[in-house]
Design an enzyme around this catalytic site. Structure first.
Site, short mmCIF file in Angstrom:
data_model
loop_
_atom_site.label_atom_id
_atom_site.label_comp_id
_atom_site.label_asym_id
_atom_site.label_seq_id
_atom_site.Cartn_x
_atom_site.Cartn_y
_atom_site.Cartn_z
N PHE A 152 -5.65 5.44 0.65
CA PHE A 152 -4.76 4.28 0.50
C PHE A 152 -4.89 3.70 -0.91
O PHE A 152 -6.01 3.48 -1.39
CB PHE A 152 -5.11 3.18 1.52
CG PHE A 152 -4.86 3.57 2.94
CD1 PHE A 152 -3.62 3.42 3.51
CD2 PHE A 152 -5.90 4.09 3.72
CE1 PHE A 152 -3.39 3.77 4.83
CE2 PHE A 152 -5.68 4.45 5.04
CZ PHE A 152 -4.42 4.29 5.60
N TYR B 20 -7.95 7.27 12.42
CA TYR B 20 -7.31 7.61 13.69
C TYR B 20 -8.05 8.71 14.46
O TYR B 20 -7.53 9.27 15.42
CB TYR B 20 -5.85 8.00 13.45
CG TYR B 20 -5.04 6.80 13.02
CD1 TYR B 20 -4.53 5.91 13.96
CD2 TYR B 20 -4.83 6.56 11.68
CE1 TYR B 20 -3.81 4.80 13.54
CE2 TYR B 20 -4.11 5.45 11.27
CZ TYR B 20 -3.60 4.56 12.21
OH TYR B 20 -2.90 3.47 11.81
N PHE C 78 2.22 9.69 3.86
CA PHE C 78 2.56 9.55 5.27
C PHE C 78 3.10 8.15 5.59
O PHE C 78 3.69 7.95 6.65
CB PHE C 78 1.36 9.87 6.16
CG PHE C 78 0.17 8.95 5.97
CD1 PHE C 78 0.10 7.72 6.60
CD2 PHE C 78 -0.89 9.34 5.16
CE1 PHE C 78 -0.99 6.89 6.43
CE2 PHE C 78 -1.98 8.50 4.99
CZ PHE C 78 -2.03 7.27 5.61
N ASP C 79 2.89 7.18 4.67
CA ASP C 79 3.41 5.83 4.94
C ASP C 79 3.35 5.00 3.65
O ASP C 79 2.52 5.27 2.76
CB ASP C 79 2.60 5.13 6.03
CG ASP C 79 3.30 3.87 6.54
OD1 ASP C 79 4.53 3.74 6.34
OD2 ASP C 79 2.63 3.01 7.13
N TYR D 282 0.84 -1.20 0.00
CA TYR D 282 0.00 0.00 0.00
C TYR D 282 0.87 1.25 0.00
O TYR D 282 2.03 1.24 0.41
CB TYR D 282 -0.91 0.02 1.23
CG TYR D 282 -0.16 0.32 2.51
CD1 TYR D 282 -0.04 1.63 2.98
CD2 TYR D 282 0.45 -0.69 3.24
CE1 TYR D 282 0.67 1.90 4.14
CE2 TYR D 282 1.16 -0.42 4.40
CZ TYR D 282 1.27 0.88 4.85
OH TYR D 282 1.98 1.16 5.98
N ILE E 192 -6.96 -0.67 11.42
CA ILE E 192 -7.98 0.36 11.59
C ILE E 192 -9.24 -0.10 10.88
O ILE E 192 -9.20 -0.84 9.89
CB ILE E 192 -7.50 1.72 11.05
CG1 ILE E 192 -7.18 1.65 9.57
CG2 ILE E 192 -6.33 2.25 11.86
CD1 ILE E 192 -6.84 2.98 8.93
#
Length: 562
Positions: A143, A126, A80-81, A70, A100
Site C-alpha cells: 500500500f 486477508y 488491485f484497489d 491509497y 485489516i
C-alpha cells in the site's frame, strides 16, 4: 478502506460473518506471506516512510478518525484497489477492528501529509482465504498511503497565535461583533475558501450560535465545499471588534500645560485628524488636504461618536477617539473606504475652538513701574508693536518684521474689532496677550494668510498714545479760539482766505501749541479737508459769512432739529 473481510469499496456485498472469522483464524494460524529479510515469512507490517513533513504537530493514535488516500498493489506491481480511482478518500476510525490488522498498524504514528509504503503479510491482511476474484490466498499486499487528516472526538479547537500586535487593549469576548479576513484549508493544506477573494471581510457576532461551534470558540471562518468528517484549518486576521454596548473610547495622547478651557457643546472647533480602521488602514486625513476640519461640537453636524469625542478637549490637545460603528457609519459604512460595521479610530489635534458668544480674552503680561494715570481710549491715536499667531503657534504677522510700530486711531474701524477692543485701556509701555475669536477677527472666510474661523493670538505692546479728537472734529483748540478768528485767518487783509492762508494759519497754531490736528492722519490732507468744509460755495476761498466753528454748526443743527 479495507475491513476485516474483503475490500468493501470493491465488492458489492460483504461475505458471511463466518467466512470473515475463518479468514482471520486461518491467516493467523498459517502465517503465510513474503519472506522476511532473514529468509522466513514476514511477522509484522513493514513500514517505509518515504515522505515525512517538516512539521508534525500530531501523530495517529488508536481510536483516531483518519482520512487518507491509497494505492493497493501486489508484489508484482499489479494494482488491485485505489481510492484515487474512486475519487473518494477513506474516512474511518483506526485501531478498533474496522480495517485489516496490517493497515491498522501501518497507519499508527503517521503525520498529516506523510507518505508511507506498507508491506502487509497475509496473516495481517486477508490470510489464506483472500478475496474471491480480487485477492488470491496468502497474498502479501503493498500500500502507498498519504494521510490527509486526523482527529479525535476528544479534540477541542486548537488555537495558535501567529502574530500578536504589540498593543492589544481588548480581546474578543462572547457577543462581540467582529470583522475578519480568513483563509480556510483542510488539514493537508487544500484551500476550500477565502474571504480575500471576495474583497470584503467576514462580519458576524461571536458566541451567539451564528457560526460553526469551532469557529465561535476559535474565531475561525466560513466554509464552502468541505468533505465529510474533515478537520478545518483557518488562518484568521482580525480586522476589528466591538460590542453593541460599546461607547466612545478616549485616549489623551498629549495634553498641553495650562489647559484652562475645555470644549463644550455649542463651541466651534478647528482640528486636524487622521482617520483609520482598527487594522491601521488610513481612510481619510485632513492633513492631506492641508486644511483643518471646522465644525460645531455637540450640535449633530458630525457623526455622533465624534460629536461626543471632541467634547472636553483642550486647545492643542492630541486625542485618540475610538468610535464603534453604531456611533459612526453603522452597518452600511460610507464610500469605498469605510466598510460596514467598521470601528473607526481618529487621531485628533485640536487647533482651536471658540463660542460665538466669546469676548476678547485680555491678559496683562507686564505694566510700567511708574504710575499710569491715563490709558488708551476710543479716538486716541496709538502706536503699538504686535506679534500675531494661531493658537497652535503658527506665526502670521509681526510689526517687528516692518521695523516700525503699527499706528491706528482707536474706534476708527481700521483694525479688526477684537484688536481694537484689546488695545483700549492700556498704559504706554504695557504688554498684553489677546485671544480674539473669529467673529471679532476675520470671520468664517478668513483673510490673506489667516484661515477661516481662526482664533487669533496677539501679543501687543503700547508704544505711545495721543489724545484723540471728539467725533467729527479735525482740529481742536487747546484754549478758546481767537476772538476775531476770520481777521487772524485773513493774513493779507483782503477780506477773503484762500487755501494757502488757511493752511499757513493752522500750521502756526499747531507749532505754537495752541491747537492740534487729528492724530494719525496726513496733516496736509486734514487741513485740505478743513478748508473744503469751510469753503461752502466751493469757490476756492473762505469769506467771513462762510466761516463757522464746528461747535457753532452743532448748535445751529440742534436749533433746526428743535
Amino acid at each position: 478502506m479495507f475491513g476485516a473481510g474483503p475490500p468493501r469499496h470493491i465488492l458489492s456485498r460483504r461475505p458471511p460473518l463466518q467466512l470473515l472469522v475463518l479468514v482471520l483464524v486461518q491467516s493467523v494460524g498459517r502465517g503465510l506471506g513474503r519472506a522476511s529479510p532473514a529468509g522466513g515469512p514476514l511477522e509484522d507490517v513493514v513500514i517505509e516512510r518515504y515522505h515525512i513533513p517538516r512539521a508534525c504537530p500530531r501523530e495517529v493514535q488508536m481510536g483516531d478518525f483518519v482520512r487518507y488516500h491509497y494505492n493497493g498493489t501486489f508484489e508484482d506491481g499489479k494494482k488491485f484497489d485505489s481510492s484515487y480511482d474512486r475519487n473518494t478518500l477513506v474516512a474511518i476510525v483506526v485501531g478498533v477492528g474496522r480495517l485489516i490488522t496490517g493497515m491498522d498498524r501501518g497507519l499508527m504514528g503517521m503525520c498529516v501529509n506523510e507518505r508511507r509504503r506498507l508491506i502487509v503479510p497475509p496473516h495481517l491482511g486477508y490470510g489464506s482465504v483472500g478475496v474471491a476474484g480480487l485477492i488470491p490466498p496468502d497474498a502479501t499486499l503493498y500500500f502507498d498511503v498519504v494521510l490527509l487528516d486526523v482527529w479525535n472526538k476528544a479534540d477541542t479547537v486548537q488555537v495558535s497565535t501567529l502574530l500578536h500586535p504589540p498593543h492589544c487593549h481588548r480581546m474578543v469576548q462572547d457577543s462581540d461583533f467582529v470583522r475578519y479576513h480568513y483563509n480556510g484549508t483542510l488539514l493537508d493544506g487544500t484551500a476550500f475558501d477565502t474571504s480575500y477573494s471576495r474583497g470584503g471581510t467576514y462580519d458576524t457576532y461571536v458566541g451567539s450560535g451564528w457560526l460553526i461551534k469551532g469557529m465561535d470558540q476559535g474565531l475561525l471562518g466560513m466554509w464552502t465545499v468541505i468533505p465529510p468528517q474533515a478537520s478545518l484549518v483557518f488562518h484568521v486576521l482580525l480586522i476589528d471588534v466591538h460590542n453593541p454596548k460599546d461607547t466612545v473610547q478616549l485616549e489623551t495622547l498629549e495634553l498641553p500645560p495650562g489647559c484652562v478651557r475645555r470644549a463644550v457643546p455649542g463651541d466651534f472647533m478647528r482640528y486636524h485628524y487622521n482617520g483609520s480602521l482598527m487594522d491601521g488602514t488610513l481612510f481619510d486625513s485632513s492633513y492631506s488636504r492641508n486644511h483643518t476640519y471646522n465644525t460645531y461640537v455637540g450640535q449633530g453636524y458630525i457623526i455622533p461618536g465624534m460629536d461626543q469625542g471632541l467634547q472636553g478637549a483642550c486647545m492643542g490637545e492630541h486625542r485618540r477617539i475610538t468610535i464603534p460603528p453604531h456611533l459612526a457609519y453603522g452597518e452600511n459604512g460610507t464610500g469605498d473606504k469605510i466598510p460596514g460595521s467598521a470601528v473607526l479610530i481618529f487621531d485628533v489635534y485640536v487647533i482651536d475652538f471658540h463660542n460665538p458668544a466669546d469676548p476678547v480674552e485680555i491678559k496683562t503680561l507686564s505694566r510700567p513701574l511708574e504710575t499710569c494715570n491715563k490709558t488708551s481710549k476710543l479716538g486716541d491715536f496709538v502706536r503699538y508693536h504686535y506679534n500675531c499667531s494661531l493658537l497652535d503657534g503658527t506665526k502670521l504677522f509681526s510689526s517687528h518684521d516692518y521695523g516700525a510700530p503699527q499706528e491706528v486711531t482707536l474706534g476708527a474701524n481700521k483694525v479688526i474689532e477684537g484688536l481694537d477692543t484689546g488695545l483700549q485701556g492700556m498704559c504706554v509701555g504695557e504688554k498684553r496677550q489677546l485671544v480674539v475669536p473669529p467673529h471679532l477677527a476675520h470671520g468664517e472666510s478668513g483673510a490673506r494668510g489667516v484661515p477661516g474661523s481662526a482664533v487669533l493670538l496677539f501679543e501687543v505692546e503700547l508704544v505711545s498714545r495721543e489724545e484723540g479728537l471728539p467725533t467729527g472734529y479735525l482740529f481742536v483748540w487747546h484754549e478758546d479760539p481767537p476772538a476775531n478768528l476770520f481777521e487772524d485767518l485773513d493774513l493779507n487783509k483782503d477780506g477773503e482766505v484762500p487755501a494757502e492762508e488757511f493752511s499757513t494759519f493752522i500750521k502756526a497754531q499747531v507749532s505754537e501749541g495752541k491747537g492740534r490736528l487729528m492724530p494719525g492722519q496726513d496733516p496736509e490732507k486734514t487741513i485740505a479737508d478743513m478748508f473744503q468744509n469751510q469753503d461752502r460755495n466751493q469757490d476756492g476761498k473762505i469769506t467771513v459769512e462762510e466761516l463757522k466753528l464746528k461747535s457753532d454748526e452743532d448748535q445751529e443743527r440742534v436749533h433746526e432739529e428743535l
